[in-house]
Design a protein around this motif. Structure first.
Motif, PDB file in Angstrom:
ATOM      1  N   ALA A  87       0.834  -1.208   0.000  1.00 41.68           N
ATOM      2  CA  ALA A  87       0.000   0.000   0.000  1.00 41.68           C
ATOM      3  C   ALA A  87       0.865   1.254   0.000  1.00 41.68           C
ATOM      4  O   ALA A  87       0.528   2.238  -0.670  1.00 41.68           O
ATOM      5  CB  ALA A  87      -0.925  -0.011   1.201  1.00 41.68           C
ATOM      6  N   SER A  88       1.984   1.215   0.691  1.00 39.72           N
ATOM      7  CA  SER A  88       2.857   2.393   0.746  1.00 39.72           C
ATOM      8  C   SER A  88       3.384   2.759  -0.634  1.00 39.72           C
ATOM      9  O   SER A  88       3.533   3.940  -0.955  1.00 39.72           O
ATOM     10  CB  SER A  88       4.018   2.148   1.711  1.00 39.72           C
ATOM     11  N   VAL A  89       3.639   1.777  -1.476  1.00 44.31           N
ATOM     12  CA  VAL A  89       4.107   2.033  -2.846  1.00 44.31           C
ATOM     13  C   VAL A  89       2.968   2.641  -3.663  1.00 44.31           C
ATOM     14  O   VAL A  89       3.170   3.609  -4.397  1.00 44.31           O
ATOM     15  CB  VAL A  89       4.638   0.743  -3.503  1.00 44.31           C
ATOM     16  N   LEU A  90       1.761   2.092  -3.526  1.00 48.23           N
ATOM     17  CA  LEU A  90       0.607   2.619  -4.262  1.00 48.23           C
ATOM     18  C   LEU A  90       0.315   4.068  -3.870  1.00 48.23           C
ATOM     19  O   LEU A  90      -0.015   4.890  -4.717  1.00 48.23           O
ATOM     20  CB  LEU A  90      -0.620   1.742  -4.012  1.00 48.23           C
ATOM     21  N   MET A  91       0.475   4.385  -2.586  1.00 46.75           N
ATOM     22  CA  MET A  91       0.213   5.750  -2.121  1.00 46.75           C
ATOM     23  C   MET A  91       1.339   6.709  -2.492  1.00 46.75           C
ATOM     24  O   MET A  91       1.144   7.927  -2.470  1.00 46.75           O
ATOM     25  CB  MET A  91      -0.008   5.765  -0.607  1.00 46.75           C
ATOM     26  N   MET A 100       2.918   6.636  -5.574  1.00 43.73           N
ATOM     27  CA  MET A 100       3.068   6.697  -7.032  1.00 43.73           C
ATOM     28  C   MET A 100       2.855   8.122  -7.548  1.00 43.73           C
ATOM     29  O   MET A 100       2.353   8.978  -6.838  1.00 43.73           O
ATOM     30  CB  MET A 100       2.068   5.748  -7.700  1.00 43.73           C
ATOM     31  N   LYS A 101       3.230   8.318  -8.821  1.00 43.68           N
ATOM     32  CA  LYS A 101       3.067   9.628  -9.455  1.00 43.68           C
ATOM     33  C   LYS A 101       1.612  10.091  -9.359  1.00 43.68           C
ATOM     34  O   LYS A 101       1.332  11.242  -9.067  1.00 43.68           O
ATOM     35  CB  LYS A 101       3.519   9.537 -10.916  1.00 43.68           C
ATOM     36  N   LYS A 102       0.682   9.193  -9.653  1.00 38.67           N
ATOM     37  CA  LYS A 102      -0.745   9.431  -9.422  1.00 38.67           C
ATOM     38  C   LYS A 102      -1.120   8.516  -8.268  1.00 38.67           C
ATOM     39  O   LYS A 102      -1.475   7.343  -8.470  1.00 38.67           O
ATOM     40  CB  LYS A 102      -1.570   9.114 -10.666  1.00 38.67           C
ATOM     41  N   PRO A 103      -1.034   8.990  -7.048  1.00 31.61           N
ATOM     42  CA  PRO A 103      -1.166   8.107  -5.885  1.00 31.61           C
ATOM     43  C   PRO A 103      -2.582   7.576  -5.668  1.00 31.61           C
ATOM     44  O   PRO A 103      -3.568   8.222  -6.003  1.00 31.61           O
ATOM     45  CB  PRO A 103      -0.754   9.008  -4.717  1.00 31.61           C
ATOM     46  N   TRP A 104      -2.636   6.383  -5.091  1.00 29.71           N
ATOM     47  CA  TRP A 104      -3.884   5.785  -4.657  1.00 29.71           C
ATOM     48  C   TRP A 104      -4.237   6.399  -3.310  1.00 29.71           C
ATOM     49  O   TRP A 104      -3.383   6.567  -2.445  1.00 29.71           O
ATOM     50  CB  TRP A 104      -3.719   4.273  -4.505  1.00 29.71           C
ATOM     51  N   SER A 105      -5.488   6.713  -3.126  1.00 26.14           N
ATOM     52  CA  SER A 105      -5.925   7.302  -1.857  1.00 26.14           C
ATOM     53  C   SER A 105      -6.225   6.185  -0.849  1.00 26.14           C
ATOM     54  O   SER A 105      -6.438   5.033  -1.231  1.00 26.14           O
ATOM     55  CB  SER A 105      -7.177   8.158  -2.064  1.00 26.14           C
ATOM     56  N   GLN A 106      -6.267   6.558   0.422  1.00 29.47           N
ATOM     57  CA  GLN A 106      -6.610   5.579   1.449  1.00 29.47           C
ATOM     58  C   GLN A 106      -8.026   5.062   1.227  1.00 29.47           C
ATOM     59  O   GLN A 106      -8.310   3.891   1.475  1.00 29.47           O
ATOM     60  CB  GLN A 106      -6.439   6.181   2.838  1.00 29.47           C
ATOM     61  N   LYS A 107      -8.910   5.917   0.722  1.00 37.45           N
ATOM     62  CA  LYS A 107     -10.280   5.499   0.436  1.00 37.45           C
ATOM     63  C   LYS A 107     -10.291   4.424  -0.657  1.00 37.45           C
ATOM     64  O   LYS A 107     -10.992   3.408  -0.545  1.00 37.45           O
ATOM     65  CB  LYS A 107     -11.122   6.703   0.009  1.00 37.45           C
ATOM     66  N   GLU A 108      -9.525   4.633  -1.746  1.00 37.03           N
ATOM     67  CA  GLU A 108      -9.464   3.657  -2.833  1.00 37.03           C
ATOM     68  C   GLU A 108      -8.890   2.322  -2.345  1.00 37.03           C
ATOM     69  O   GLU A 108      -9.374   1.250  -2.713  1.00 37.03           O
ATOM     70  CB  GLU A 108      -8.615   4.186  -3.989  1.00 37.03           C
ATOM     71  N   LEU A 109      -7.853   2.401  -1.509  1.00 36.13           N
ATOM     72  CA  LEU A 109      -7.242   1.177  -0.986  1.00 36.13           C
ATOM     73  C   LEU A 109      -8.199   0.439  -0.049  1.00 36.13           C
ATOM     74  O   LEU A 109      -8.282  -0.788  -0.066  1.00 36.13           O
ATOM     75  CB  LEU A 109      -5.926   1.489  -0.277  1.00 36.13           C
ATOM     76  N   SER A 110      -8.929   1.196   0.744  1.00 36.73           N
ATOM     77  CA  SER A 110      -9.912   0.599   1.651  1.00 36.73           C
ATOM     78  C   SER A 110     -11.026  -0.084   0.856  1.00 36.73           C
ATOM     79  O   SER A 110     -11.468  -1.189   1.186  1.00 36.73           O
ATOM     80  CB  SER A 110     -10.487   1.674   2.568  1.00 36.73           C
ATOM     81  N   GLU A 111     -11.484   0.548  -0.233  1.00 34.49           N
ATOM     82  CA  GLU A 111     -12.514  -0.035  -1.089  1.00 34.49           C
ATOM     83  C   GLU A 111     -12.002  -1.307  -1.777  1.00 34.49           C
ATOM     84  O   GLU A 111     -12.720  -2.299  -1.878  1.00 34.49           O
ATOM     85  CB  GLU A 111     -12.980   0.979  -2.133  1.00 34.49           C
ATOM     86  N   ALA A 112     -10.753  -1.275  -2.246  1.00 36.43           N
ATOM     87  CA  ALA A 112     -10.165  -2.456  -2.881  1.00 36.43           C
ATOM     88  C   ALA A 112     -10.049  -3.593  -1.863  1.00 36.43           C
ATOM     89  O   ALA A 112     -10.327  -4.757  -2.167  1.00 36.43           O
ATOM     90  CB  ALA A 112      -8.793  -2.120  -3.467  1.00 36.43           C
TER      91      ALA A 112
END
Length: 170
Positions: free
Chosen positions: A80-84, A86-98
């Motif tokens: 998750a730390s890598v996804l957050m 990134m150049k276009k980062p993943w939000s905590q909300k998106e990660l929680s939904e996934a």
């Protein structure tokens, strides 16, 4: 002795009578889509139907467009730390939904059972030729997610379970 002579004679005949070469055409044959016989033409009915001839074939040299927003490379595992980060980062909300949309993940009222910041995800795509996508599935909640070389693929430091594990011990 006689079987040996017979075998040698057959080998000699095979070597003396090589297979003929097939002629090579000067031009390649036309694409299969243009070789449809006239009797296979679609018939008109009262309901509209779609045939493969209605849609032109996709151009294999054209890559599918890159989706807007946060993306991931298909088939890779990510901390998750890598996804957050990134150049276009993943939000905590998106990660929680996934996390919670993953089948059998431990989520009570759409609240992940473990810390999403240390979870391990995999990027899944619908098309086998697709390079990037926007669909993450939870692999498992990690105590500590590692992203180390030489491959830099995400992995958990210690073994974990992705959710409601249903094992039978015999």
């Amino acid at each position: 002795m006689k079987p040996t002579l017979t075998i040698l004679a057959l080998i000699g005949l095979a070597a003396a009578n090589p297979r003929p070469q097939l002629p090579t055409p000067d031009m390649p044959p036309p694409p299969l889509s243009s070789q449809v016989p006239p009797h296979d033409e679609p018939t008109t009915t009262s309901t509209s139907t779609s045939t493969s001839r209605d849609n032109p074939p996709s151009d294999p040299t054209r890559a599918p467009p890159v989706p807007d927003g946060a993306i991931c490379e298909c088939g890779y595992t990510y901390c998750a730390s890598v996804l957050m980060g990134m150049k276009k980062p993943w939000s905590q909300k998106e990660l929680s939904e996934a996390y919670c949309s993953t089948p059998n993940a431990s989520c009570d009222k759409n609240v992940p059972a473990t810390n999403i910041s240390s979870a391990l995800y995999i990027c899944l795509c619908d098309d086998p030729d697709q390079k990037v996508g926007t669909n993450l599935d939870l692999v498992c909640g990690c105590d500590k997610c590692l992203n180390i070389g030489p491959d830099f693929r995400g992995r958990c430091e210690t073994p974990c379970h992705a959710g409601n594990c249903q094992m039978r011990l015999w």
